[in-house]
Design an enzyme around this catalytic site. Structure first.
Site, PDB file in Angstrom:
ATOM      1  N   ASP A 279      -0.188 -25.831  42.936  1.00  0.00           N
ATOM      2  CA  ASP A 279      -0.768 -25.489  41.647  1.00  0.00           C
ATOM      3  C   ASP A 279      -0.982 -26.801  40.876  1.00  0.00           C
ATOM      4  OD1 ASP A 279      -1.877 -24.175  39.566  1.00  0.00           O
ATOM      5  OD2 ASP A 279      -0.327 -22.648  39.407  1.00  0.00           O
TER       6      ASP A 279
HETATM    7  C1  BGC Z   1      -3.003 -22.025  37.367  1.00  0.00           C
HETATM    8  C2  BGC Z   1      -3.655 -21.615  38.662  1.00  0.00           C
HETATM    9  C3  BGC Z   1      -5.082 -22.065  38.681  1.00  0.00           C
HETATM   10  C4  BGC Z   1      -5.113 -23.569  38.467  1.00  0.00           C
HETATM   11  C5  BGC Z   1      -6.511 -24.158  38.515  1.00  0.00           C
HETATM   12  C6  BGC Z   1      -3.199 -23.505  37.068  1.00  0.00           C
HETATM   13  O1  BGC Z   1      -2.764 -23.845  35.809  1.00  0.00           O
HETATM   14  O2  BGC Z   1      -1.631 -21.711  37.408  1.00  0.00           O
HETATM   15  O3  BGC Z   1      -3.551 -20.230  38.827  1.00  0.00           O
HETATM   16  O4  BGC Z   1      -5.697 -21.691  39.874  1.00  0.00           O
HETATM   17  O5  BGC Z   1      -4.546 -23.876  37.225  1.00  0.00           O
HETATM   18  O6  BGC Z   1      -7.243 -23.850  37.404  1.00  0.00           O
END
Ligand code: BGC
Length: 748
Positions: A279
């Site tokens: 993540d």
């Molecule tokens: C989120 C993810 C997301 C990623 C990219 C993160 O802050 O937890 O679910 O895919 O950002 O935007």
């Protein structure tokens, strides 16, 4: 004839291509790569817009040209992705194409209901179809990969991200996960209208303490295996190509540094061959987590735990070469990660044509097409849940209604209906409730309007004007709830009531003495005791997307008979959380008919929720027969059937739900567990028989010693219209079944 032959041969070749093993090409390329180039492939950066955390770089284009990037996200449009792709293909030594990712969570430009709303439909074909449309639109804008579905079991409505998933139940999350993965990926990844799906967030992100985003998770291994893992396994079984780590720690180890999750479970036990991305800056966050004291050791922990790609943090890019030279990470580990990354690029066909997804003509043609909007409207209708309908207030019949007052801060909102994670959805293309109702009432009834109050704050200055408007009408429709920005990531709330003075407005409008229909728009279950008391009818419409307005109007005026059911429990108050339907009985279960004694309950609130999992009304009524079991006992599988009759005044759909209880186990079992459901359509007066097959493999669970199986003994079977309104039967399982006797935590 010749043409036909060529087509058949073509088809055969393309099928062989689909199942193609790319290992030779991957190995050939891998051999040519320097360690620096490999680490570049393991790196993902965001383009400048739509970030969900601090942006760490300002010139990604320079990084692309330097071969420091394997994937970009948040770069969209056929034209822009083509430009970037050209830099990678033409200006780097090996010309390896980029992979473009994006959070396409519930639509790209045609926005569908938020995932929690879609889950309320209990319509898997529809859910799969919605993911298909999202993939069509996103892929036409150059996207190869969506960071969806989120399959985190979510039992705490304070957590803002409950809007992104399918709610509280494990079985239901699993079947929805499968539908979404199949919808995004289609059956041919090399086709230009499919995208890679990503099962996220591995693992147990939804169980953050207190519902506070990113918070600690501390849970038993049984719960982890029984409740939180199965939806991810369902994604693997459905062929998902990628996984994303979660931000949280579990029992002391942050997911992004946890080899048990990625190496042992995902790769060894489940044989997952795809790729794992972190993540957003999750490797960097291993330092504040307190498990690494510098970026290099954070990177080592992550890569050695089985992580392939670093999202945004640049830790792999800046530290892995050194870590390999110092023998902290083996070159074989790096090669494994790069193999997986290159393989998905081959599967997408990017080495044949890196620009195949960058087709401005297709983008123009498919985006926001009439067909997609029609599908979004049908999905929105099916996602609405009717919570209350006293005196058949709904549907409003236009033949005997002259004036309708539409009141409330959400009545004219086009932006809030889009919900959180709206990708490139724009209010410009959305329809508000006002617009939907205006269109439906044109030439038939007068639509009056007053805002009444804002979505938050204490200002009641609009109340009197709203009351005056209400007095002139035959019926009041009041649109209240949450703005789109108070659910989603980093949007936890400790008070989940309708914000501001909106409910006071509802109370104020009672003075008009007219029936009131409350239309709720929100991204999570709310505490609604007051609204339930004051409203004559209550519609849960969540955030329904681009076609929200027309779809809600369809339900209000009876063009569509609501059929949604709640995928998450609605508590009476926040103090009841955690509250979900499949709880254990305890040694001192509370019985409301015999309330005295020292029992497991509260002094100030019942144990029951306001609305239970699986609850949702229809304009018609369904009657259930007693359950018929195919026999009293079995050593393997058994069927349970009921007859469901539409005894009301409308045609309608019902979600018939099957729950099972293992009465006595070696470890205690929940009171009810959803094991199946079927959504059926019944004409007025019609009866259908619904039959469920219950197999003993479906009843296995993890015991205290982490062995897994099901024991012989008695089982209760419940079938009904919601988790708290069911018929009961039972059967005896005469022979148990062991999945494993060893401990999967220790096994290698
Ligand atoms: C989120 C993810 C997301 C990623 C990219 C993160 O802050 O937890 O679910 O895919 O950002 O935007």
């Amino acid at each position: 004839m010749r043409k036909l032959l060529i087509t058949v041969v073509g088809l055969l070749i393309s099928q062989v291509m689909c199942a193609q093993d790319y290992s030779k090409q991957v190995e050939k390329l891998l051999k040519k790569m320097t360690l620096e180039e490999k680490v570049g492939q393991m790196t993902q950066f965001t383009s400048s817009s739509d970030v969900t955390g601090p942006t760490l770089r300002d010139n990604v284009e320079k990084d692309v040209k330097a071969g420091h990037v394997g994937s970009l996200f948040n770069a969209v449009s056929a034209e822009y992705t083509r430009e970037l792709q050209q830099m990678a293909v033409e200006e780097t030594r090996l010309g390896i194409p980029l992979l473009f990712g994006y959070d396409v969570i519930h639509g790209f430009k045609t926005i569908f209901p938020i995932p929690l709303a879609e889950a309320s439909s209990f319509d898997l074909e529809m859910i799969k179809g919605a993911a298909r449309v999202a993939a069509e639109e996103a892929s036409a804008a150059g996207i190869h990969w969506t960071f969806a579905p989120m399959v985190d079991v979510s039992r705490d409505p304070r957590w803002g991200r409950v809007m992104e998933g399918a709610g509280e139940d494990t079985y239901y999350n699993s079947v929805v996960a499968k539908a979404r993965v199949e919808g995004f990926q289609g059956d041919d990844l090399s086709a230009t209208n499919t995208v890679l799906a990503c099962a996220k967030h591995f693992l147990a992100y939804g169980a953050a303490q207190g519902g506070r985003d990113y918070h600690t998770v501390d849970m038993s291994m049984q719960t982890l295996h029984d409740v939180y893992l199965p939806p991810f396994k369902a994604c693997v079984d459905a062929g998902v190509e990628t996984f994303m780590t979660s931000f949280n720690e579990i029992n002391g180890i942050p997911s992004t540094a946890n080899p048990y999750l990625f190496k042992e479970i995902l790769r060894n036990q489940w044989d997952f061959k795809g790729m794992v991305v972190t993540d957003y800056t999750a490797i960097n966050e291993l330092i504040p987590h307190g498990i690494a004291d510098n970026l290099q050791s954070a990177g080592e922990l992550a890569v050695n735990a089985g992580i392939d790609m670093d999202m945004e943090g640049a830790v792999f890019l800046n530290t892995l070469v050194k870590a390999v030279k110092e023998n902290k990470v083996s070159e074989e580990t790096i090669d494994e990660a790069v193999r997986r990354i290159l393989t998905v690029k081959f599967k997408l066909g990017l080495f044949d044509d890196p620009y195949k997804y960058c087709n401005a003509e297709r983008e123009e043609k498919v985006t926001l097409s009439a067909d997609f909007k029609r599908k979004a409207r049908l999905a929105a209708q099916r996602s609405i849940v009717l919570l209350k309908n006293e005196n058949q207030t709904l549907p409003i019949t236009l033949s005997n209604t002259k004036k309708i007052a539409l009141i409330g801060p959400l009545a004219k909102s086009r932006k809030d209906v889009l919900g959180g994670w709206k990708a490139k959805g724009s209010p410009k293309n959305a329809k508000s409730l006002f617009e939907g109702m205006k269109h439906a009432t044109a030439g038939k009834a007068e639509l009056l309007y007053a805002k009444g109050c804002k979505l938050s704050g204490e200002d009641k200055s609009g109340f009197e004007e709203a009351l005056e408007v209400a007095k002139k009408a035959d019926v009041i429709v009041l649109a209240i709830g949450e703005s789109r920005v108070i659910s989603g990531e980093a949007k936890s709330r400790s008070d989940i009531s309708v914000p501001g003075v909106q409910t006071d407005l509802l109370a104020h409008l009672k003075q008009a003495g007219k029936p009131i229909v409350v239309v709720l728009m929100n991204g999570r279950p709310l505490t609604l005791e007051r609204e339930d008391e004051l409203a004559d009818a209550l519609l849960e419409t969540w955030h329904l997307g681009t076609m929200a307005g027309p779809a809600i109007a369809d339900v209000i005026f009876g063009a569509y008979n609501p059929s949604g059911k709640l995928p998450m429990t609605f508590p009476r108050n926040v103090g009841q959380i955690p509250i979900f339907y499949n709880v254990k009985n305890t040694g001192r279960p509370f019985n409301p008919e015999k309330p005295s004694g020292y029992k497991s309950t509260y002094l100030d609130v019942p144990n029951t929720p306001l609305y239970a999992f699986g609850y949702g009304l229809s304009y018609t009524k369904f009657e259930y027969s007693e359950i018929k079991m195919s026999s009293k006992s079995t050593d393997n599988e058994i069927t349970a059937s009921v007859e469901v009759k539409n005894v009301g005044d409308y045609d309608g759909e019902e979600v018939v739900q099957l729950y099972v209880q293992d009465v006595v186990g070696r470890s205690t079992r929940p009171l009810k567990e959803l094991k199946g459901f079927e959504k059926i359509f019944l004409k007025q007066g019609e009866t259908k028989t619904v039959t469920f097959n219950i197999k003993k493999e479906d009843l296995t669970y993890f015991r205290w010693d982490m062995s897994e199986g099901v024991e012989a003994g008695d089982f209760n079977v419940y079938i009904g219209t919601s988790s708290d309104n069911v018929k009961r039967a039972s059967f005896t399982l005469t022979e148990g079944f062991e999945v494993r006797k060893d401990n999967p935590v220790k096994s290698k």
